[in-house]
Design a protein around this motif. Structure first.
Motif, PDB file in Angstrom:
ATOM      1  N   ILE A 111     -19.334  11.698   2.300  1.00 33.52           N
ATOM      2  CA  ILE A 111     -18.671  10.739   1.408  1.00 33.52           C
ATOM      3  C   ILE A 111     -18.708   9.336   1.996  1.00 33.52           C
ATOM      4  O   ILE A 111     -18.992   8.354   1.311  1.00 33.52           O
ATOM      5  N   GLU A 112     -18.440   9.250   3.296  1.00 32.92           N
ATOM      6  CA  GLU A 112     -18.454   7.923   3.931  1.00 32.92           C
ATOM      7  C   GLU A 112     -19.832   7.285   3.844  1.00 32.92           C
ATOM      8  O   GLU A 112     -19.973   6.094   3.554  1.00 32.92           O
ATOM      9  N   GLN A 113     -20.871   8.089   4.077  1.00 32.04           N
ATOM     10  CA  GLN A 113     -22.230   7.550   4.007  1.00 32.04           C
ATOM     11  C   GLN A 113     -22.579   7.108   2.592  1.00 32.04           C
ATOM     12  O   GLN A 113     -23.219   6.074   2.379  1.00 32.04           O
ATOM     13  N   LEU A 114     -22.134   7.898   1.630  1.00 30.16           N
ATOM     14  CA  LEU A 114     -22.429   7.581   0.231  1.00 30.16           C
ATOM     15  C   LEU A 114     -21.843   6.225  -0.144  1.00 30.16           C
ATOM     16  O   LEU A 114     -22.518   5.382  -0.721  1.00 30.16           O
ATOM     17  N   TYR A 115     -20.576   6.025   0.190  1.00 33.09           N
ATOM     18  CA  TYR A 115     -19.925   4.769  -0.198  1.00 33.09           C
ATOM     19  C   TYR A 115     -20.349   3.594   0.669  1.00 33.09           C
ATOM     20  O   TYR A 115     -20.302   2.451   0.239  1.00 33.09           O
ATOM     21  N   ALA A 116     -20.777   3.892   1.868  1.00 26.37           N
ATOM     22  CA  ALA A 116     -21.338   2.815   2.692  1.00 26.37           C
ATOM     23  C   ALA A 116     -22.631   2.300   2.065  1.00 26.37           C
ATOM     24  O   ALA A 116     -22.917   1.104   2.080  1.00 26.37           O
TER      25      ALA A 116
END
Lengths: 294, 305, 255
Positions: B169-174
């Motif tokens: 999720i963090e990578q996606l929103y980054a």
């Protein structure tokens, strides 16, 4: 003889405009006009509407390219940008940005002339006081009256202290008081040794301030010369006497050269008015006559 | 020294930053005070607000928002660049304010450059403001969407959400949140608008009306999005007929390639744009600006006023 | 001599500018293509599939926006269960934005999850389910032609192969994970997934143990319960020396 170049040197200036869809129709707006203005001279350039005055001035200011002939300001070719370094121009119906205030307008034109910083600010204050616009300095030009626009136009024309000022109808639409102020300003410029080209339909004013006058009619310079010369009536002589009796006047009519008892103040030609001369000149030009008195 | 006394002639320089700054500042003032900007800002706000009203969430929500606000910025700056520039010279000629400027020691090239820079400054400032606002909103949306997704996972996993899910999720929103590539897309919008402003200026140096300039500029904009096809067709290894080849070459030479400044699609897709390519894109934009300005000067220097 | 009109001179100057910039732009275009930042073709093929305004928008450089709006429409069709239209819409989005991994991933998700899920009440024919899964896999492979280094697509493909059908190559999932871990944007946990896949397939135990043990030794945050469990099973299967086994009291890492 002065070594400095003339303030204005227009030599055999011709300007033609090509009109029509295929630009085949040629209209000659200025026809072989030559004008020399010495430094410190006030020159009146007058003529009917459409005679070529504005075209001549535009060629001098580099706004138009002459078809042939040359124009120079203090020896610099008018087609070069640096020739405008020493000239200020007040156009007819002053064209300024309506969204700028008085102060901003002067600041803008001052910077275009190379001024800046405190020197420019001081100069703006000085000019606003001179043209009596201090009270309106923060108002946009869109809210100025015609007279106010004329005054701000004068201020921008001399903001950089030019040696030549070109004034095109400076008193147009201005009330008599304002017109008088403009006349006084021109006289002040003259006193300071500034060369002035004045184009105006107010011939009385031209007669008051100008040293020399040129009359343009249909592109031709039909009359040109010192004011006192061109206003003289050639075929008449004027004699002026002081304390002369009627008998003396009668004797003088026959023996003017030998009689005494009266103070001979001078002689000359009776003067007509510039307005009369103007009307006569333009009328005689239509008949094919031309008078240039240098 | 009296108010009217002359001073010794001032040294004149063929180029002056002070004169240029005065012309640029005057153009900026003119454009701001004519209120055209306010109308277009409202347009932009409407377009961006529309990005909030769609029933989307997660990655789709961020992509749609980026699509809408980048498209809004692109259209806003394009319309502004063309219409504002198209009106400058004709208005100066019509109002005759051009006389009072050019009878000062101002080279015509400087006048043109000052006008163009004024428009570009305003476009740049507008873009920077819009970009700042939209980037902040995007960051907020990314954060909110991320928290929503994590909250959903907490209902399933409790406090011990697998580290893999958190990382994903963090990578996606980054990737979908604010990135430097997004700023490259904004820079591309600025480059495209700048080129269109230069084209509009060029057309206005000989056009008789602002309307003609505006319509012609929009026509060039449309053609400019197909120019790359013509160019690549010309450079392709396929044998071209003489007519086809000459036509492709002529149109490629005369029309600009505007597509090369448009990286909105790539950025929204999450692609990375290398800095070197960003530099090349900027260099090409400067080449266009310099070239079109030179041609504008060529035409304008002979114009009778 | 007849003076050349300034306009012609200006046109010549524009052409000269074009002659200077054309090779530069051609080179720049090549680099954009190499980086996957431009799409091939004129985009004229979309005319039949889009409204006139949408088509003009794609020509004007707004393919991404058109794709986003198409997706909104597809959402509406999905609510009505018009799956044919939904699939067609996603294929069009993929044509418009072939370098956007989102449309490939979401498209396959529609085929392999949304559609089967919509039949959860009445149930779906196994053959139909298999067909949709194959369609999903084919879609992802098509996406990998444009995005060969996309971790997300390799991960998705690996997950789709995690449910093999009778007669299928069981190592397909492992091949996908191998490709996935090589991607530049692969997260750290990708190697764990590879390890789990290897551990699940007979004949790959040693490789599985190597992968999982390396992770165990690399960082304590990899010592998750599933990893520890797989390692212990592999240690038994491979008869790993005691000194090389993970401690019996190892409880793993708690976030």
């Amino acid at each position: 003889m002065s070594d400095s170049p003339p303030a204005v040197s227009i030599s055999h200036l011709v300007k033609e405009f090509r009109l029509g869809v295929f630009r085949r129709q040629v209209v000659r707006a200025v026809n072989d006009v030559s004008i020399q203005i010495a430094p410190g001279e006030v020159y009146g350039l007058i003529g009917p509407n459409g005679s070529g005055k504005s075209t001549t001035m535009k060629c001098l200011l580099g706004l138009l390219n002459p078809t042939s002939g040359t124009a120079a300001i203090f020896g610099r070719d008018s087609s070069k940008v640096d020739s405008r370094n020493d000239v200020g121009f007040l156009p007819e119906n002053p064209y300024f940005y309506k969204y700028l205030t008085g102060t901003e307008t002067l600041a803008f034109y001052g910077k275009l002339c190379g001024l800046g910083g405190a020197a420019l600010r001081d100069r703006i204050r000085e000019l606003l006081a001179m043209v009596d616009l201090e009270h309106a300095s923060d108002r946009r030009l869109g809210g100025y009256s015609k007279g106010m626009l004329q005054r701000i136009g004068l201020a921008q024309a001399i903001i950089h202290r030019p040696r030549l000022v070109v004034l095109d109808e400076p008193a147009a639409g201005v009330d008599p008081a304002g017109s008088r102020k403009i006349r006084d300003l021109i006289l002040q410029l003259k006193q300071d040794g500034i060369s002035v080209i004045l184009s105006s339909h107010l011939l009385e004013q031209v007669q008051e301030v100008c040293d020399r006058v040129g009359i343009i009619f249909r592109g031709d310079l039909v009359v040109e010369g010192k004011l006192e010369d061109i206003l003289s009536i050639e075929d008449e002589t004027e004699v002026r006497l002081r304390n002369a009796s009627p008998e003396l006047v009668a004797k003088i009519q026959a023996l003017v050269a030998a009689e005494g008892g009266a103070t001979y103040l001078g002689s000359g030609k009776p003067r007509t008015t510039l307005e009369r001369l103007f009307l006569d000149a333009t009328d005689s030009s239509e008949r094919g006559e031309r008078t240039v008195n240098r | 020294m009296t108010t009217t006394a002359a001073s010794p002639p001032r040294a004149w320089h063929a180029f002056s930053f002070r004169r240029l700054a005065a012309l640029t500042g005057n153009t900026l003032t003119q454009l701001i005070r004519t209120k055209i900007l306010y109308f277009l800002i409202v347009f932009f706000l409407i377009v961006t607000a529309a990005g909030f009203f769609f029933p989307t969430y997660g990655e789709q929500d961020l992509k749609l928002f980026k699509d809408v606000f980048l498209a809004g910025m692109s259209w806003f700056t394009l319309i502004f660049a063309i219409t504002a520039t198209a009106m400058l010279i004709p208005k100066d000629v019509e109002d005759r304010t051009l006389y009072t400027i050019l009878c000062k020691p101002v080279p015509r090239l400087e006048y043109l450059l000052g006008r163009l820079l004024g428009v570009l400054c305003l476009i740049g400032i507008s873009l920077a403001l819009m970009d700042g606002v939209c980037t902040a909103i995007l960051q907020l949306k990314a954060h909110l969407n991320q928290e929503t997704q994590l909250a959903a996972l907490r209902t399933v996993f409790g406090a011990k959400i697998p580290i893999d899910e958190i990382t994903r999720i963090e990578q996606l929103y980054a990737r979908q949140g604010p990135t430097w590539d997004l700023q490259t897309a904004v820079l591309g919008i600025f480059c495209q608008s700048s080129v269109m402003a230069a084209i509009s200026l060029l057309l206005s140096t000989f056009a008789s009306s602002s309307l003609f300039t505006i319509l012609s500029s929009f026509a060039v904009f449309v053609i400019g999005h197909g120019q790359s096809l013509l160019r690549e067709h010309f450079f392709s290894t396929q044998t071209l007929g003489p007519t086809s080849g000459i036509l492709s070459l002529l149109l490629s030479l005369l029309s600009p390639d505007l597509k090369q400044f448009n990286h909105i699609d790539a950025v929204v897709a999450g692609s990375h744009i290398p800095w070197q390519l960003t530099g090349e894109m900027t260099g090409l934009a400067l080449l266009y600006l310099g070239g079109y300005l030179a041609v504008s000067w060529l035409i304008f220097s002979g114009r009778e006023l | 001599m007849f003076p050349i009109p300034r306009i012609l001179t200006a046109l010549g100057a524009v052409a000269l500018l074009g002659a200077v910039r054309l090779p530069l732009e051609h080179h720049f275009h090549g680099r954009l293509k190499a980086n996957g930042l431009v799409e091939d073709g004129a985009g004229l093929d979309f005319r039949d599939q889009l409204t006139q305004n949408a088509f003009l928008a794609t020509l004007g450089g707004f393919r991404s926006l058109v794709a986003a709006i198409l997706e909104l429409d597809a959402g509406g069709e999905a609510e009505k269960k018009n799956w044919g239209k939904v699939e067609a819409a996603y294929r069009l989005m993929q044509q418009l934005q072939p370098h956007d991994v989102y449309y490939w991933d979401t498209g396959q998700s529609v085929l392999t999850r949304d559609i089967p899920h919509s039949y959860r009440v009445e149930g779906m024919d196994p053959a139909a389910f298999a067909a949709y899964t194959q369609k999903g896999r084919a879609m992802v492979r098509e996406g990998l032609r444009f995005l060969p280094k996309s971790y997300r697509l390799w991960e998705v493909l690996a997950q789709l192969h995690a449910r093999p059908f009778p007669g299928e190559d069981l190592s397909a999932e492992i091949d996908c994970w191998r490709k996935a871990v090589e991607c530049p944007d692969a997260p750290v946990y990708a190697r764990r997934r590879l390890g789990y896949a290897l551990a699940a397939l007979p004949g790959h135990e040693q490789e599985a143990w190597n992968v999982l043990h390396d992770l165990y030794a690399l960082d304590k945050r990899h010592r998750l319960p599933t990893l520890l469990k797989n390692l212990r099973i592999l240690e038994e299967k491979l008869d790993i020396a005691p000194w090389n086994r993970i401690p019996a009291n190892e409880t793993g890492w708690e976030p």
